[in-house]
Design an enzyme around this catalytic site. Structure first.
Site, PDB file in Angstrom:
ATOM      1  N   ASN A   9       0.870  -1.186   0.000  1.00  0.00           N
ATOM      2  CA  ASN A   9       0.000   0.000   0.000  1.00  0.00           C
ATOM      3  C   ASN A   9       0.901   1.227   0.000  1.00  0.00           C
ATOM      4  OD1 ASN A   9      -1.816   2.043   0.490  1.00  0.00           O
ATOM      5  ND2 ASN A   9      -2.299   1.398   2.593  1.00  0.00           N
ATOM      6  N   TRP A  10       1.037   1.831  -1.169  1.00  0.00           N
ATOM      7  CA  TRP A  10       1.972   2.967  -1.283  1.00  0.00           C
ATOM      8  C   TRP A  10       1.414   4.249  -0.681  1.00  0.00           C
ATOM      9  CZ3 TRP A  10       4.521   2.873  -6.852  1.00  0.00           C
ATOM     10  CH2 TRP A  10       5.145   1.634  -7.035  1.00  0.00           C
ATOM     11  N   HIS A  94      -9.620   1.430   4.418  1.00  0.00           N
ATOM     12  CA  HIS A  94      -8.379   1.618   5.187  1.00  0.00           C
ATOM     13  C   HIS A  94      -8.640   2.601   6.324  1.00  0.00           C
ATOM     14  CE1 HIS A  94      -4.306   2.782   6.270  1.00  0.00           C
ATOM     15  NE2 HIS A  94      -3.919   1.656   5.705  1.00  0.00           N
ATOM     16  N   GLU A 166      -5.579  -4.597  10.535  1.00  0.00           N
ATOM     17  CA  GLU A 166      -4.598  -3.546  10.749  1.00  0.00           C
ATOM     18  C   GLU A 166      -4.923  -2.778  12.033  1.00  0.00           C
ATOM     19  OE1 GLU A 166      -2.448  -2.503   6.804  1.00  0.00           O
ATOM     20  OE2 GLU A 166      -4.099  -1.115   7.134  1.00  0.00           O
ATOM     21  N   GLY A 172       2.332   2.516  10.773  1.00  0.00           N
ATOM     22  CA  GLY A 172       3.287   3.609  10.619  1.00  0.00           C
ATOM     23  C   GLY A 172       3.967   4.035  11.913  1.00  0.00           C
ATOM     24  N   SER A 213       3.329  -1.725  10.407  1.00  0.00           N
ATOM     25  CA  SER A 213       4.772  -1.751  10.683  1.00  0.00           C
ATOM     26  C   SER A 213       5.433  -3.081  10.325  1.00  0.00           C
ATOM     27  CB  SER A 213       5.054  -1.373  12.143  1.00  0.00           C
ATOM     28  OG  SER A 213       4.615  -0.052  12.415  1.00  0.00           O
ATOM     29  N   GLY A 234       2.844  -1.036   4.281  1.00  0.00           N
ATOM     30  CA  GLY A 234       2.862   0.382   3.920  1.00  0.00           C
ATOM     31  C   GLY A 234       4.283   0.840   3.649  1.00  0.00           C
ATOM     32  N   GLY A 235       4.882   1.492   4.636  1.00  0.00           N
ATOM     33  CA  GLY A 235       6.204   2.113   4.483  1.00  0.00           C
ATOM     34  C   GLY A 235       7.243   1.237   3.801  1.00  0.00           C
TER      35      GLY A 235
HETATM   36  P1  PGA Z   1       2.749   0.550   7.601  1.00  0.00           P
HETATM   37  O1  PGA Z   1       1.279   0.749   6.957  1.00  0.00           O
HETATM   38  O2  PGA Z   1       3.308  -0.739   7.063  1.00  0.00           O
HETATM   39  O3  PGA Z   1       3.527   1.753   7.125  1.00  0.00           O
HETATM   40  O4  PGA Z   1       2.577   0.503   9.080  1.00  0.00           O
HETATM   41  C1  PGA Z   1       0.422  -0.334   6.775  1.00  0.00           C
HETATM   42  C2  PGA Z   1      -0.894   0.120   6.198  1.00  0.00           C
HETATM   43  O5  PGA Z   1      -1.413   1.163   6.604  1.00  0.00           O
HETATM   44  O6  PGA Z   1      -1.451  -0.544   5.292  1.00  0.00           O
END
Ligand code: PGA
Length: 260
Positions: A9-10, A94, A166, A172, A213, A234-235
């Protein structure tokens, strides 16, 4: 046997040029990992360019949101009809969309139905925030989200969905859930709720990811859990080497490298 699925997920990152560079940096290595479904979810403007780059590969493409109507006076929105020419998956509900853009379970439910009409596979996000977690409300919050999101769907439709657990406090923050903790919520709460709403076979068929994360160092802990079928990243999905590593380790842990 549920096929593992790792999605990147960019979020609101990468221009078209940057997106093309990122995909070029990882597509051949990603493509070589067997037995894991890989999905990239760039922002809307980059979908067409990334689609072209992924055409000769097994890597699939997803969007990060969608409106439920096919067309009309909805300035700024993107419809399932538009997306189905571009991608196969769509992330829906999300927590950032719920938090900043007022998305509700009812709206997510409409979007899921619209996605299914157009053969887009929804990746539906659920999860509790820190206060709810600390107040012991995780089960109530998540089962409520699932009931709202899945309203009026048939068991057959639910079997084809991807659900992402999530926990908002883990997104994040660099503070992921533990593998055992996520496994318990996914097994007992998410599969449990689906089993109550439908039946045990449906609960066992649906693929469920963990997100929050995730990185190359902790992915093995999540993928070695029996109830966890993948990750929504995400990140770390913005770094080619990290995302490739996450997919590779997932294949190793789930044994799909050995089976190939
Ligand atoms: P993250 O985000 O890996 O940066 O914690 C995950 C997401 O929100 O899908």
């Amino acid at each position: 046997m549920r096929t593992p699925i790792i999605a990147g997920n960019w979020k609101m990152n990468k221009t078209i040029t940057e997106a093309v560079n990122l995909v070029r940096a990882m597509r051949s290595e990603l493509n070589e990992v067997p037995g894991v479904d890989k999905v990239l979810c760039p922002p809307f403007p980059a979908l067409a360019a990334v689609k072209e780059l992924l055409e000769p590969t097994t890597i699939k493409l997803g969007a990060q949101n969608m409106h439920w109507e096919e067309q009309g006076a909805y300035t700024g929105e993107i419809s399932p009809l538009m997306l189905k020419e571009l991608c196969q998956y769509v992330i829906l509900g999300h927590s950032e969309r719920r938090q900043y853009f007022g998305e509700t379970d009812e709206g997510v439910n409409k979007k899921i139905k619209a996605a299914l009409v157009h053969s887009l596979i929804p990746i539906i996000c659920v999860g509790e925030n820190l206060a709810q977690n600390e107040a012991g409300q995780t089960e109530t919050v998540i089962s409520g989200q699932l009931k709202g999101c899945l309203a009026d769907l048939s068991a057959e439709q639910v079997r084809g969905l991807i659900i992402a657990y999530e926990p908002i406090w883990a997104i994040g923050t660099g503070r992921p859930a533990t593998g055992a903790g996520a496994n318990a919520v996914i097994g007992q709460v998410i599969r449990g709720t689906i089993s109550d709403l439908y039946d045990e076979a449906t609960a066992q068929a649906v693929r469920i990811q963990y997100g929050g994360s995730v990185n190359p160092k902790n992915i093995a802990e999540f993928m070695s859990q029996s109830e966890i079928d993948g990750a929504l990243v995400g990140g770390a999905s913005l770094r080619a080497a990290d995302f490739v590593e996450i997919v590779r380790i997932s294949a190793q842990v789930k044994g799909t490298l050995a089976r190939a």
